[in-house]
Design a protein around this motif. Structure first.
Motif, PDB file in Angstrom:
ATOM      1  N   ASN A  64     -36.449 137.972 -15.969  1.00  0.00           N
ATOM      2  CA  ASN A  64     -36.667 138.875 -16.849  1.00  0.00           C
ATOM      3  C   ASN A  64     -36.894 140.368 -16.925  1.00  0.00           C
ATOM      4  O   ASN A  64     -38.010 140.754 -17.387  1.00  0.00           O
ATOM      5  CB  ASN A  64     -38.367 138.023 -17.711  1.00  0.00           C
ATOM      6  N   GLY A  65     -36.132 140.775 -16.179  1.00  0.00           N
ATOM      7  CA  GLY A  65     -36.004 142.427 -15.982  1.00  0.00           C
ATOM      8  C   GLY A  65     -36.882 142.853 -15.126  1.00  0.00           C
ATOM      9  O   GLY A  65     -36.860 143.914 -14.668  1.00  0.00           O
ATOM     10  N   SER A  66     -37.679 141.980 -14.186  1.00  0.00           N
ATOM     11  CA  SER A  66     -38.605 142.314 -13.280  1.00  0.00           C
ATOM     12  C   SER A  66     -38.177 141.922 -11.659  1.00  0.00           C
ATOM     13  O   SER A  66     -37.665 140.778 -11.851  1.00  0.00           O
ATOM     14  CB  SER A  66     -40.232 142.071 -13.507  1.00  0.00           C
ATOM     15  N   LEU A  67     -38.235 142.375 -10.660  1.00  0.00           N
ATOM     16  CA  LEU A  67     -38.194 142.154  -9.480  1.00  0.00           C
ATOM     17  C   LEU A  67     -39.161 140.699  -9.073  1.00  0.00           C
ATOM     18  O   LEU A  67     -40.365 141.036  -9.134  1.00  0.00           O
ATOM     19  CB  LEU A  67     -38.296 143.113  -8.508  1.00  0.00           C
ATOM     20  N   LEU A  68     -38.600 139.837  -8.645  1.00  0.00           N
ATOM     21  CA  LEU A  68     -39.388 138.438  -8.553  1.00  0.00           C
ATOM     22  C   LEU A  68     -39.370 138.317  -6.977  1.00  0.00           C
ATOM     23  O   LEU A  68     -40.468 137.823  -6.550  1.00  0.00           O
ATOM     24  CB  LEU A  68     -38.627 137.240  -9.140  1.00  0.00           C
ATOM     25  N   ALA A  69     -38.505 138.700  -6.273  1.00  0.00           N
ATOM     26  CA  ALA A  69     -38.509 138.653  -4.715  1.00  0.00           C
ATOM     27  C   ALA A  69     -37.246 139.294  -4.111  1.00  0.00           C
ATOM     28  O   ALA A  69     -36.346 139.608  -4.787  1.00  0.00           O
ATOM     29  CB  ALA A  69     -38.274 136.959  -4.120  1.00  0.00           C
ATOM     30  N   GLU A  70     -37.469 139.539  -2.942  1.00  0.00           N
ATOM     31  CA  GLU A  70     -36.395 140.105  -2.184  1.00  0.00           C
ATOM     32  C   GLU A  70     -36.448 139.837  -0.602  1.00  0.00           C
ATOM     33  O   GLU A  70     -37.714 139.532  -0.199  1.00  0.00           O
ATOM     34  CB  GLU A  70     -36.374 141.692  -2.488  1.00  0.00           C
ATOM     35  N   GLY A  71     -35.372 139.811   0.046  1.00  0.00           N
ATOM     36  CA  GLY A  71     -35.417 139.312   1.399  1.00  0.00           C
ATOM     37  C   GLY A  71     -34.142 138.797   1.815  1.00  0.00           C
ATOM     38  O   GLY A  71     -33.061 139.201   1.275  1.00  0.00           O
ATOM     39  N   SER A  72     -33.989 138.082   2.827  1.00  0.00           N
ATOM     40  CA  SER A  72     -32.814 137.476   3.382  1.00  0.00           C
ATOM     41  C   SER A  72     -32.198 136.465   2.642  1.00  0.00           C
ATOM     42  O   SER A  72     -33.253 136.064   1.952  1.00  0.00           O
ATOM     43  CB  SER A  72     -32.772 137.267   4.908  1.00  0.00           C
ATOM     44  N   VAL A  73     -31.401 135.740   2.557  1.00  0.00           N
ATOM     45  CA  VAL A  73     -31.029 134.603   1.755  1.00  0.00           C
ATOM     46  C   VAL A  73     -31.778 133.373   2.234  1.00  0.00           C
ATOM     47  O   VAL A  73     -32.499 132.846   1.174  1.00  0.00           O
ATOM     48  CB  VAL A  73     -29.114 134.309   2.142  1.00  0.00           C
ATOM     49  N   ALA A  74     -32.175 133.422   3.377  1.00  0.00           N
ATOM     50  CA  ALA A  74     -32.970 132.102   3.944  1.00  0.00           C
ATOM     51  C   ALA A  74     -34.384 132.284   3.210  1.00  0.00           C
ATOM     52  O   ALA A  74     -35.056 131.608   2.674  1.00  0.00           O
ATOM     53  CB  ALA A  74     -33.183 131.999   5.396  1.00  0.00           C
ATOM     54  N   GLU A  75     -34.999 133.781   3.397  1.00  0.00           N
ATOM     55  CA  GLU A  75     -36.248 133.920   2.746  1.00  0.00           C
ATOM     56  C   GLU A  75     -36.371 133.785   1.327  1.00  0.00           C
ATOM     57  O   GLU A  75     -36.846 133.155   0.775  1.00  0.00           O
ATOM     58  CB  GLU A  75     -36.787 135.322   2.969  1.00  0.00           C
ATOM     59  N   ILE A  76     -35.245 134.224   0.525  1.00  0.00           N
ATOM     60  CA  ILE A  76     -35.145 133.897  -0.943  1.00  0.00           C
ATOM     61  C   ILE A  76     -35.087 132.441  -1.270  1.00  0.00           C
ATOM     62  O   ILE A  76     -35.785 131.911  -2.039  1.00  0.00           O
ATOM     63  CB  ILE A  76     -33.964 134.574  -1.485  1.00  0.00           C
ATOM     64  N   GLN A  77     -34.355 131.632  -0.436  1.00  0.00           N
ATOM     65  CA  GLN A  77     -34.222 130.111  -0.872  1.00  0.00           C
ATOM     66  C   GLN A  77     -35.571 129.365  -0.426  1.00  0.00           C
ATOM     67  O   GLN A  77     -35.902 128.300  -1.121  1.00  0.00           O
ATOM     68  CB  GLN A  77     -33.051 129.578   0.163  1.00  0.00           C
ATOM     69  N   ALA A  78     -36.274 129.913   0.244  1.00  0.00           N
ATOM     70  CA  ALA A  78     -37.747 129.545   0.692  1.00  0.00           C
ATOM     71  C   ALA A  78     -38.850 129.897  -0.200  1.00  0.00           C
ATOM     72  O   ALA A  78     -39.968 129.217  -0.169  1.00  0.00           O
ATOM     73  CB  ALA A  78     -38.011 129.780   2.273  1.00  0.00           C
ATOM     74  N   ASP A  79     -38.303 130.921  -1.027  1.00  0.00           N
ATOM     75  CA  ASP A  79     -39.544 131.464  -1.917  1.00  0.00           C
ATOM     76  C   ASP A  79     -40.036 130.547  -2.895  1.00  0.00           C
ATOM     77  O   ASP A  79     -39.247 130.038  -3.767  1.00  0.00           O
ATOM     78  CB  ASP A  79     -38.962 132.810  -2.287  1.00  0.00           C
ATOM     79  N   ALA A  80     -41.228 130.234  -3.063  1.00  0.00           N
ATOM     80  CA  ALA A  80     -41.755 129.258  -3.772  1.00  0.00           C
ATOM     81  C   ALA A  80     -41.601 129.927  -5.582  1.00  0.00           C
ATOM     82  O   ALA A  80     -41.292 129.092  -6.415  1.00  0.00           O
ATOM     83  CB  ALA A  80     -43.199 129.162  -3.704  1.00  0.00           C
ATOM     84  N   ALA A  81     -42.003 131.086  -5.446  1.00  0.00           N
ATOM     85  CA  ALA A  81     -41.756 131.681  -6.766  1.00  0.00           C
ATOM     86  C   ALA A  81     -40.166 131.438  -7.418  1.00  0.00           C
ATOM     87  O   ALA A  81     -40.150 131.310  -8.539  1.00  0.00           O
ATOM     88  CB  ALA A  81     -42.388 132.971  -6.929  1.00  0.00           C
ATOM     89  N   VAL A  82     -39.203 131.847  -6.409  1.00  0.00           N
ATOM     90  CA  VAL A  82     -37.920 131.824  -6.844  1.00  0.00           C
ATOM     91  C   VAL A  82     -37.605 130.452  -7.239  1.00  0.00           C
ATOM     92  O   VAL A  82     -36.837 130.325  -8.039  1.00  0.00           O
ATOM     93  CB  VAL A  82     -36.972 132.340  -5.754  1.00  0.00           C
ATOM     94  N   ARG A  83     -37.918 129.485  -6.538  1.00  0.00           N
ATOM     95  CA  ARG A  83     -37.694 128.280  -6.733  1.00  0.00           C
ATOM     96  C   ARG A  83     -38.361 127.505  -7.805  1.00  0.00           C
ATOM     97  O   ARG A  83     -37.554 126.840  -8.709  1.00  0.00           O
ATOM     98  CB  ARG A  83     -38.498 127.389  -5.498  1.00  0.00           C
ATOM     99  N   ALA A  84     -39.542 128.169  -8.299  1.00  0.00           N
ATOM    100  CA  ALA A  84     -40.249 127.737  -9.551  1.00  0.00           C
ATOM    101  C   ALA A  84     -39.625 128.062 -10.741  1.00  0.00           C
ATOM    102  O   ALA A  84     -39.268 127.356 -11.723  1.00  0.00           O
ATOM    103  CB  ALA A  84     -41.680 128.217  -9.653  1.00  0.00           C
ATOM    104  N   VAL A  85     -38.902 129.240 -10.690  1.00  0.00           N
ATOM    105  CA  VAL A  85     -38.356 129.897 -11.875  1.00  0.00           C
ATOM    106  C   VAL A  85     -36.860 129.197 -11.923  1.00  0.00           C
ATOM    107  O   VAL A  85     -36.421 128.969 -13.149  1.00  0.00           O
ATOM    108  CB  VAL A  85     -38.385 131.508 -11.867  1.00  0.00           C
TER     109      VAL A  85
END
Length: 91
Positions: A64-85
């Motif tokens: 929605n136009g805002s930064l949700l998460a940043e990091g390595s691919v592994a960090e992004i895949q493990a990020d709970a907020a990214v997974r939720a969205v």
């Protein structure tokens, strides 16, 4: 065409959309070449995580136009907020 001017920054929006696996592999090779041999910084907007895994050093996830998460691919895949969205998991 985008590489003819030898850019230092290259912005690509879903560069492999609609391509076959063989064509995608060729595009990935060209993107890597541009980054490694030409020293270009490449920003790729992509939803295909297999392609992101092949190319990315650092990932930014926007929602929605805002930064949700940043990091390595592994960090992004493990990020709970990214997974939720994006996967529909619990927040």
């Amino acid at each position: 065409m985008a590489l003819l001017g030898e850019p230092r920054l290259l912005l690509l929006d879903e560069p492999c959309a609609g391509l076959s696996p063989q064509e995608t592999a060729q595009v990935v090779d060209v993107i890597r070449w541009a980054s490694e041999r030409r020293g270009a910084t490449i920003v790729v907007i992509e939803h295909d995580m297999s392609l992101v895994r092949k190319l990315a050093d650092h990932v930014f996830v926007l929602h929605n136009g805002s930064l949700l998460a940043e990091g390595s691919v592994a960090e992004i895949q493990a990020d709970a907020a990214v997974r939720a969205v994006y996967v529909g998991a619990e927040k």
